[in-house]
Design an enzyme around this catalytic site. Structure first.
Site, PDB file in Angstrom:
ATOM      1  N   SER A   1       0.831  -1.201   0.000  1.00 53.67           N
ATOM      2  CA  SER A   1       0.000   0.000   0.000  1.00 53.67           C
ATOM      3  C   SER A   1       0.870   1.258   0.000  1.00 53.67           C
ATOM      4  CB  SER A   1      -0.952  -0.036   1.197  1.00 53.67           C
ATOM      5  OG  SER A   1      -1.917   0.992   1.116  1.00 53.67           O
TER       6      SER A   1
ATOM      7  N   ASP B   1       0.043  -4.255  -3.938  1.00 53.55           N
ATOM      8  CA  ASP B   1      -1.093  -3.364  -4.158  1.00 53.55           C
ATOM      9  C   ASP B   1      -0.745  -1.926  -3.753  1.00 53.55           C
ATOM     10  OD1 ASP B   1      -3.636  -3.387  -5.327  1.00 53.55           O
ATOM     11  OD2 ASP B   1      -4.622  -3.159  -3.396  1.00 53.55           O
TER      12      ASP B   1
ATOM     13  N   HIS C   1      -7.458  -5.523  -0.847  1.00 56.69           N
ATOM     14  CA  HIS C   1      -6.212  -4.770  -0.752  1.00 56.69           C
ATOM     15  C   HIS C   1      -5.112  -5.614  -0.112  1.00 56.69           C
ATOM     16  CE1 HIS C   1      -3.804  -1.204  -0.825  1.00 56.69           C
ATOM     17  NE2 HIS C   1      -3.873  -0.946   0.472  1.00 56.69           N
TER      18      HIS C   1
END
Length: 330
Positions: A146, A170, A250
């Protein structure tokens, strides 16, 4: 040249936590970043250095002959049905010698505002290990999830792309889609950059919906339909809370990477496609193992596909169901 991390010893760092002293603005912070070192000599009892306060004297088990892994978390804690960063550390240590950890999370905007601060702390640590312990940048592999993926990117930029490998799990999308490469993870940040996109949905996804590396993996199309995740987010918000509802896809990127470390797990094999739009339009042969089509393995062994760099690698449609069952059992 980065090597395959199997049957080798590896040193792994992880950002365990942060101590943030907030003032009126999220950008006005004093930010200490804690690094925990684990090796096979200390698989459970970490050695800790807090940057910028400490040096590296506490990291006595660091060995410059080993490959160094650095995990950088993003905002938030993984949902209960996702594999933790501790699982990644344990898998790495089983395969060689690794570390992974979580951290105390700020709000998204506060965490996003501190990306340069954390990147500077990592840069300082790596620089000190270079100067005092003979760290070889070719042997450094940074894995970031992230916002952590973009932190890894900024760290790579600080070393002019000389770090061996960066893996973006991600990479965060909100606030980064469409931004210049100077502000986010990009292929020039390391000798080899691979990315796994599991929530790359325009406007509503937590992941970025554009390529971030030399090779970008889009399991199950990289969107809202990751196995084991909830399709009806509205219902899940009511039942289990907002974060669990929106974060499952996610965090699947972390789960897939963790599962890929174990050499005994089945491997998710991707099919080369010219671009993501072509894949969505059905223009790529994703259901065949045609010898004339390039294939790549997701996760730890993605570096084997370095010859395919600057290509978009997409889809594990046939393999994901069984692959996720294996992930779920580890």
């Amino acid at each position: 040249m980065v090597q395959v991390y199997r049957n080798v010893q590896v040193t792994v760092f992880g950002i365990l936590g942060t101590e943030a002293f907030l003032f009126w603005s999220p950008r006005a912070q004093h930010f200490n970043t804690k690094f925990n070192l684990y090796t096979r000599r200390n698989p459970a009892a970490e050695q800790t250095s807090v940057q910028p306060r400490d040096g590296i004297d506490e990291l006595t088990n660091f060995n410059n002959t080993l490959i160094t892994k650095l995990y950088v978390h993003g905002y938030g804690v993984a949902p209960a049905n996702s594999l933790s960063s501790d699982s990644m550390k344990n898998e790495w240590l089983n395969a060689g010698d690794y570390n992974v950890a979580g951290n105390h999370a700020l709000s998204y905007e506060q965490t996003k505002a501190n990306i340069p601060t954390v990147a500077q702390a990592i840069t300082k640590l790596i620089t000190e290990l270079q100067s005092n312990s003979g760290l070889d940048l070719d042997k450094v592999h940074i894995v970031g999830h992230s916002l952590g993926a973009h932190i890894a990117g900024l760290t790579g930029k600080a070393f002019n792309g000389r770090i061996g490998r960066i893996s973006g799990l991600d990479p965060a999308g909100p606030g980064f889609n469409g931004k210049p490469t100077s502000d986010k993870l990009s292929p020039s940040d390391a000798q080899f950059v691979d990315a796994i996109h599991t929530d790359a949905v325009p406007l509503i996804g937590l992941g970025i919906n554009e390529n971030s590396g030399h090779i970008d993996f889009y399991p199950n199309g990289g969107n809202l339909h990751q196995p084991g995740c909830f399709i009806n987010r509205v219902t899940e918000v009511v039942d289990n809370g907002l974060f669990t509802a929106v974060a499952c896809n996610h965090f699947r990127s972390v789960d897939l990477f963790v599962a890929s470390i174990n050499p005994n797990n089945p491997k998710g094999v991707a099919t080369q496609c010219s671009n993501f739009v072509s894949y969505l339009a059905g223009g790529c042969k994703v259901d065949t193992m045609d010898n004339n089509v390039a294939h790549a393995i997701i996760g730890e062994q993605a570096v084997l596909s370095k010859p395919y760099e600057k290509s978009t690698i997409v889809s594990f449609i046939q393999l994901m169901s069984d692959y996720w069952k294996q992930c779920d059992n580890n």
